[in-house]
Structure formats: C-alpha cells, structure tokens
Design a protein around this motif. Sequence first.
Motif, PDB file in Angstrom:
ATOM      1  N   ASN A  60       0.831  -1.206   0.000  1.00 56.26           N
ATOM      2  CA  ASN A  60       0.000   0.000   0.000  1.00 56.26           C
ATOM      3  C   ASN A  60       0.864   1.254   0.000  1.00 56.26           C
ATOM      4  O   ASN A  60       1.620   1.507   0.934  1.00 56.26           O
ATOM      5  CB  ASN A  60      -0.922   0.011   1.223  1.00 56.26           C
ATOM      6  N   ILE A  61       0.760   2.020  -1.066  1.00 56.26           N
ATOM      7  CA  ILE A  61       1.318   3.371  -1.119  1.00 56.26           C
ATOM      8  C   ILE A  61       0.187   4.268  -1.609  1.00 56.26           C
ATOM      9  O   ILE A  61      -0.165   4.235  -2.791  1.00 56.26           O
ATOM     10  CB  ILE A  61       2.541   3.470  -2.044  1.00 56.26           C
ATOM     11  N   PRO A  62      -0.434   5.038  -0.719  1.00 52.49           N
ATOM     12  CA  PRO A  62      -1.558   5.886  -1.124  1.00 52.49           C
ATOM     13  C   PRO A  62      -1.169   6.798  -2.286  1.00 52.49           C
ATOM     14  O   PRO A  62      -0.030   7.275  -2.360  1.00 52.49           O
ATOM     15  CB  PRO A  62      -1.877   6.677   0.143  1.00 52.49           C
ATOM     16  N   ILE A  63      -2.110   7.044  -3.167  1.00 54.62           N
ATOM     17  CA  ILE A  63      -1.827   7.798  -4.379  1.00 54.62           C
ATOM     18  C   ILE A  63      -1.197   9.157  -4.077  1.00 54.62           C
ATOM     19  O   ILE A  63      -0.295   9.597  -4.794  1.00 54.62           O
ATOM     20  CB  ILE A  63      -3.115   7.969  -5.222  1.00 54.62           C
ATOM     21  N   HIS A  64      -1.625   9.806  -2.986  1.00 50.28           N
ATOM     22  CA  HIS A  64      -1.086  11.134  -2.703  1.00 50.28           C
ATOM     23  C   HIS A  64       0.358  11.086  -2.208  1.00 50.28           C
ATOM     24  O   HIS A  64       1.030  12.117  -2.174  1.00 50.28           O
ATOM     25  CB  HIS A  64      -1.966  11.871  -1.693  1.00 50.28           C
ATOM     26  N   GLU A  65       0.861   9.894  -1.858  1.00 50.51           N
ATOM     27  CA  GLU A  65       2.258   9.754  -1.450  1.00 50.51           C
ATOM     28  C   GLU A  65       3.145   9.240  -2.582  1.00 50.51           C
ATOM     29  O   GLU A  65       4.374   9.251  -2.476  1.00 50.51           O
ATOM     30  CB  GLU A  65       2.355   8.791  -0.254  1.00 50.51           C
ATOM     31  N   LEU A  66       2.529   8.788  -3.656  1.00 54.79           N
ATOM     32  CA  LEU A  66       3.265   8.060  -4.695  1.00 54.79           C
ATOM     33  C   LEU A  66       4.403   8.858  -5.338  1.00 54.79           C
ATOM     34  O   LEU A  66       5.521   8.329  -5.473  1.00 54.79           O
ATOM     35  CB  LEU A  66       2.291   7.575  -5.769  1.00 54.79           C
ATOM     36  N   PRO A  67       4.201  10.118  -5.760  1.00 53.07           N
ATOM     37  CA  PRO A  67       5.290  10.805  -6.473  1.00 53.07           C
ATOM     38  C   PRO A  67       6.596  10.865  -5.691  1.00 53.07           C
ATOM     39  O   PRO A  67       7.674  10.819  -6.292  1.00 53.07           O
ATOM     40  CB  PRO A  67       4.717  12.205  -6.723  1.00 53.07           C
ATOM     41  N   ARG A  68       6.523  10.948  -4.380  1.00 54.95           N
ATOM     42  CA  ARG A  68       7.760  11.033  -3.593  1.00 54.95           C
ATOM     43  C   ARG A  68       8.207   9.681  -3.040  1.00 54.95           C
ATOM     44  O   ARG A  68       9.218   9.614  -2.332  1.00 54.95           O
ATOM     45  CB  ARG A  68       7.583  12.037  -2.443  1.00 54.95           C
ATOM     46  N   ARG A  69       7.466   8.625  -3.363  1.00 52.93           N
ATOM     47  CA  ARG A  69       7.812   7.308  -2.826  1.00 52.93           C
ATOM     48  C   ARG A  69       8.031   6.266  -3.917  1.00 52.93           C
ATOM     49  O   ARG A  69       7.911   5.061  -3.667  1.00 52.93           O
ATOM     50  CB  ARG A  69       6.717   6.834  -1.859  1.00 52.93           C
TER      51      ARG A  69
ATOM     52  N   GLU B 199       7.081  -6.813 -11.821  1.00 53.29           N
ATOM     53  CA  GLU B 199       5.909  -6.405 -12.599  1.00 53.29           C
ATOM     54  C   GLU B 199       4.805  -5.934 -11.642  1.00 53.29           C
ATOM     55  O   GLU B 199       4.432  -6.651 -10.716  1.00 53.29           O
ATOM     56  CB  GLU B 199       5.410  -7.583 -13.435  1.00 53.29           C
ATOM     57  N   LEU B 200       4.295  -4.736 -11.879  1.00 55.59           N
ATOM     58  CA  LEU B 200       3.302  -4.128 -10.995  1.00 55.59           C
ATOM     59  C   LEU B 200       1.891  -4.318 -11.538  1.00 55.59           C
ATOM     60  O   LEU B 200       1.632  -4.094 -12.729  1.00 55.59           O
ATOM     61  CB  LEU B 200       3.563  -2.627 -10.843  1.00 55.59           C
ATOM     62  N   TRP B 201       0.986  -4.728 -10.641  1.00 52.36           N
ATOM     63  CA  TRP B 201      -0.440  -4.700 -10.925  1.00 52.36           C
ATOM     64  C   TRP B 201      -1.038  -3.679  -9.963  1.00 52.36           C
ATOM     65  O   TRP B 201      -1.045  -3.893  -8.753  1.00 52.36           O
ATOM     66  CB  TRP B 201      -1.058  -6.087 -10.744  1.00 52.36           C
ATOM     67  N   ILE B 202      -1.500  -2.563 -10.520  1.00 51.76           N
ATOM     68  CA  ILE B 202      -1.888  -1.406  -9.711  1.00 51.76           C
ATOM     69  C   ILE B 202      -3.405  -1.330  -9.629  1.00 51.76           C
ATOM     70  O   ILE B 202      -4.102  -1.365 -10.650  1.00 51.76           O
ATOM     71  CB  ILE B 202      -1.343  -0.107 -10.339  1.00 51.76           C
TER      72      ILE B 202
ATOM     73  N   ARG C 162      -7.742   6.266  -9.664  1.00 51.95           N
ATOM     74  CA  ARG C 162      -6.447   6.510  -9.023  1.00 51.95           C
ATOM     75  C   ARG C 162      -5.377   5.557  -9.548  1.00 51.95           C
ATOM     76  O   ARG C 162      -4.196   5.932  -9.640  1.00 51.95           O
ATOM     77  CB  ARG C 162      -6.588   6.382  -7.504  1.00 51.95           C
ATOM     78  N   ALA C 163      -5.770   4.345  -9.896  1.00 56.47           N
ATOM     79  CA  ALA C 163      -4.804   3.391 -10.458  1.00 56.47           C
ATOM     80  C   ALA C 163      -4.215   3.917 -11.755  1.00 56.47           C
ATOM     81  O   ALA C 163      -3.023   3.730 -12.029  1.00 56.47           O
ATOM     82  CB  ALA C 163      -5.470   2.033 -10.685  1.00 56.47           C
ATOM     83  N   SER C 164      -5.029   4.588 -12.573  1.00 54.11           N
ATOM     84  CA  SER C 164      -4.525   5.140 -13.828  1.00 54.11           C
ATOM     85  C   SER C 164      -3.557   6.290 -13.573  1.00 54.11           C
ATOM     86  O   SER C 164      -2.545   6.425 -14.260  1.00 54.11           O
ATOM     87  CB  SER C 164      -5.685   5.604 -14.706  1.00 54.11           C
ATOM     88  N   ILE C 165      -3.864   7.132 -12.597  1.00 54.16           N
ATOM     89  CA  ILE C 165      -2.923   8.204 -12.238  1.00 54.16           C
ATOM     90  C   ILE C 165      -1.581   7.588 -11.845  1.00 54.16           C
ATOM     91  O   ILE C 165      -0.515   8.002 -12.330  1.00 54.16           O
ATOM     92  CB  ILE C 165      -3.480   9.061 -11.083  1.00 54.16           C
ATOM     93  N   ALA C 166      -1.638   6.606 -10.955  1.00 51.43           N
ATOM     94  CA  ALA C 166      -0.402   5.952 -10.496  1.00 51.43           C
ATOM     95  C   ALA C 166       0.331   5.299 -11.653  1.00 51.43           C
ATOM     96  O   ALA C 166       1.566   5.399 -11.764  1.00 51.43           O
ATOM     97  CB  ALA C 166      -0.734   4.922  -9.421  1.00 51.43           C
ATOM     98  N   ALA C 167      -0.413   4.619 -12.527  1.00 55.76           N
ATOM     99  CA  ALA C 167       0.211   3.950 -13.667  1.00 55.76           C
ATOM    100  C   ALA C 167       0.922   4.945 -14.564  1.00 55.76           C
ATOM    101  O   ALA C 167       2.003   4.650 -15.095  1.00 55.76           O
ATOM    102  CB  ALA C 167      -0.843   3.170 -14.454  1.00 55.76           C
ATOM    103  N   SER C 168       0.349   6.136 -14.732  1.00 57.63           N
ATOM    104  CA  SER C 168       0.994   7.122 -15.597  1.00 57.63           C
ATOM    105  C   SER C 168       2.332   7.567 -15.016  1.00 57.63           C
ATOM    106  O   SER C 168       3.317   7.735 -15.747  1.00 57.63           O
ATOM    107  CB  SER C 168       0.063   8.319 -15.840  1.00 57.63           C
ATOM    108  N   PHE C 169       2.411   7.747 -13.714  1.00 59.54           N
ATOM    109  CA  PHE C 169       3.681   8.114 -13.075  1.00 59.54           C
ATOM    110  C   PHE C 169       4.698   6.980 -13.205  1.00 59.54           C
ATOM    111  O   PHE C 169       5.872   7.211 -13.519  1.00 59.54           O
ATOM    112  CB  PHE C 169       3.457   8.428 -11.595  1.00 59.54           C
ATOM    113  N   LEU C 170       4.252   5.761 -12.956  1.00 59.11           N
ATOM    114  CA  LEU C 170       5.171   4.629 -12.957  1.00 59.11           C
ATOM    115  C   LEU C 170       5.591   4.256 -14.369  1.00 59.11           C
ATOM    116  O   LEU C 170       6.695   3.745 -14.576  1.00 59.11           O
ATOM    117  CB  LEU C 170       4.523   3.455 -12.236  1.00 59.11           C
TER     118      LEU C 170
END
Length: 462
Positions: A398-407, A415-418, A425-433
């Motif tokens: 668990n890494i909450p979406i609002h913490e993801l950019p700095r973590r 291989e990540l399954w988000i 929120r999964a799509s936002i995270a996927a775009s960063f990753l």
Amino acid sequence: MTDHSALPAGLAIRTIETPSLGDRSYVVHDGDVAFVIDPQRDIDRILEILRTDAVRLTHVFETHIHNDYVTGGFALAQATGAAYLTNADDNVEFDRTPLHDGDTVQIGDRMRVRAIHTPGHTFTHLSYALTDDAQPIAVFTGGSLLYGATGRPDLLGPDHTDALARHQHHSAHKLTHALPDDTEVYPTHGFGSFCSATQSETAQSTIGQEKRSNRALTQDEEDYVRDLLDGLGAWPAYYAHMAPTNSAGPEAPDLSLPESADPAELRHRIETGEWVVDLRTRTAFAAGHAPGTLNFGLDGSFSTYLGWLITWGTPVTLLGETAADVALAQRELVRIGIDRPAAHATGEPEQWSLDAPVSFPTATFADLELVRHHRDIVVLDVRRTEEHTAARIEGAVNIPIHELPRRLSDIPPGELWIHCAAGYRASIAASFLHVAGRTLVAVDDKFENAAKAGLHLVGPEA
C-alpha cells in the motif's frame, strides 16, 4: 443547479453544485434582491443566475475562511457592488463588513439573516439563519452541521483538533436549540468534500432530521469526539494554500485559453520537469498517450488529485481532445488556486509528440487472480491507508496515491499490478510509474469484484 421550491411564496434558494470538490454554493432571493452563501471561484455561474432571475445581489456571506477551495466571494462583491460579510475575527487583508455572533442583516423587505457563531470546522465559523417575516425557514451551515455528519476539525493542525472537535459538538447543539425542527439545513460541504469528516448520501435535511440521525446530536461529547477523530484520514495537500489565498481576497480568474504548444515545446516542458497532463479517460490514456505525460482524467476527481499530488507552483500544460475539455479543466483548477496553465494542446496523442504514442495494459481483478498463479507480480494498492486497512488483497503493497510521487523508490521491483477502488487513481499511479520505466498493468475494476474473483482479502471489512 437545484431550485428549492418548498419555500414561502416569492422566495427562492438556488443551489450551485460543484461535485468535483463536493461543495455547494447558494443564491437566495425574494424576486428582487439576493444574497449568496459561500460562492465558488468561477463566479460567472452565479452572475448568470442573477441575470436569469432578474435580481440584484446585495450581500455575499462567507461561513468561514475555506480550506478546500479558493472563494469567489471577494471577486463577486467587487463585480456587483454587494457587501462582503465575514466573521469580524477573521484576519483578512481586504475591506469587508464584519459580523459578530447574533448580528442580523436585513435584505429586502422580507429576508433577515442572523449570524450564529458555530466554531468547530474553524474557530471563527459562522452559520446563517434565514427568516421570512420573523419565521426561521433555513440555516446555511457551511462546514459545521452537515447531512448526517459534521465538518472535520483537523484542518488547522493537530494542536487544535481536539478543541475544535469539542466546539463542533457544542455548535451542532447550539443550532438545534436556536432553530425550529422544520428549519431546512443547507451545508456547503459534505457531498464528497474532504472537508467532511464522514460522507452521507442524503440530499436534503432539516434540523429535526439531524437531531435523529447526526451523531453530533445523538452521541455524548466524549463518544462523538473519539469516533470523529478515529475516522479522520488524510486531506489534500493543496488545502494548505487555500486559507492564505482566501484571506488575501482572491481576484476573479482568467478563464481564457492559454497559449497552444506544439510537440517540440511539449517535449521540452516534460524534459524540464513540468507536468503535461492528459485529460482523457483512463481507457483512452492506457491505449495510447504521448510519452512522459500524466493522466488525470476529467471524468474523475481531476482537480482534487492533481492539486494533491503536484509540487505547488509546478507549471501545468493541459492536453484535451477539444478546447472545451481544456476550458473545463481550467475551471476546475482555478477553484483550487492553479490560475493559469502554462500551455495547452488539443487533438490526439499523435499530434502531441515527436515520438509514437506509448501504452500499457489494463485488466480486471479476475485477470489478477489468474496471473498471480503463473508468475511473480507485485500488487500495488494506491487507495488511502484507511481503505487498505479495512479490506485489502493479501500481500498487497500500500502506497496511497497522494504519497506516490515522492515514494517511487519504495515500490518493490518486479511487474506491478496497480489497483484502487474503481480504476481512476490506479490510472494516475500507472501514468507516473510508466514514466519511471516500470512494467505494469492498471487494474480498471471495482474493488468489490476482488473477492468475487477469488482473491484472498484480509482486514476487518474483508
């Protein structure tokens, strides 16, 4: 916009919804003169109602210095010549009409508005009781008494949270003692806003209904405070910038389109660390997008999550299929104080990049259940901590979406399954990753389907 017609003849309450922020503003009039409660930044919506109803605005009231959006109150008063009224104890940098507990304002021949000090969401919070011919008919409760809930008490910092929670309990009771049971309740927050301590599906209510259903009125103070504080989760990082902006008196926003950018400029902006944001749906983004772009779709809580994740002050360029999409995104952003995008482009990914579009796969929880038996994967849950704690896929990180950019460095290799609760929120995270070069699959599915697919869930609500 909602029209409340169950009122004395000749009076109207127009509700202006801002569902992306979970807030409501109100225009109240007697067919001749009007007042407004808690206007959002894009005041053209209110000006249109005033024109359509052919009424003159005389007063603009703020229930509190807002922490979740930039107010349109100062700009609206400037544009119309209306009086701007806030608590006398608010430390603001502009001229206004100061109000104290119990002050009454006459508006037109029939309407009287009484200020009621209701601290809890903030220390200086005011509610406004509307009377018609001396009969209380409505109360505008801002972030105090909400439908089945109250405003959260922790936005001014941990040193004040306990005291504000106790104030909130007292304020709820103060309103019930001051007003008849049939008084209609009109809160500003509570429709998905993170300013609400809990959420309710109720669309309207009265003081009498709240007495029966609101735990601030059904629990004693100690139980209420304990349950309220135990239920508080994280709130968006951009909130920290809202109160200072509102205290300064924000001007009306510029909603004209920013300059357009060609593919070379877009690449330069990405390479220099600016945010180039694709506004399309997560399905369209996953299927193909310009390399280096981030996905915050207009079909979800766009401004909330963009404002939460961005380093404040980072330039933002908007990519939309149409100019109307870009204009809508601008409107959402000015409400949280991101006033001018750096640039924009419209069309399709092929028109936004010097390179071919890139993509990543999407899947369901049923797909996840199948694949986990055949290869090693990392399940990344980007829901908030309290969601993950309540019910989670066994072994998920668990890494909450609002913490993801700095973590990003905290995410295990592989291989990540988000996933999140529904896919946004999964799509936002996927775009960063994806920008970070990770191999990933975005789960575009409702979390309620995880157990149905056979995945083992743990947690008290599993």
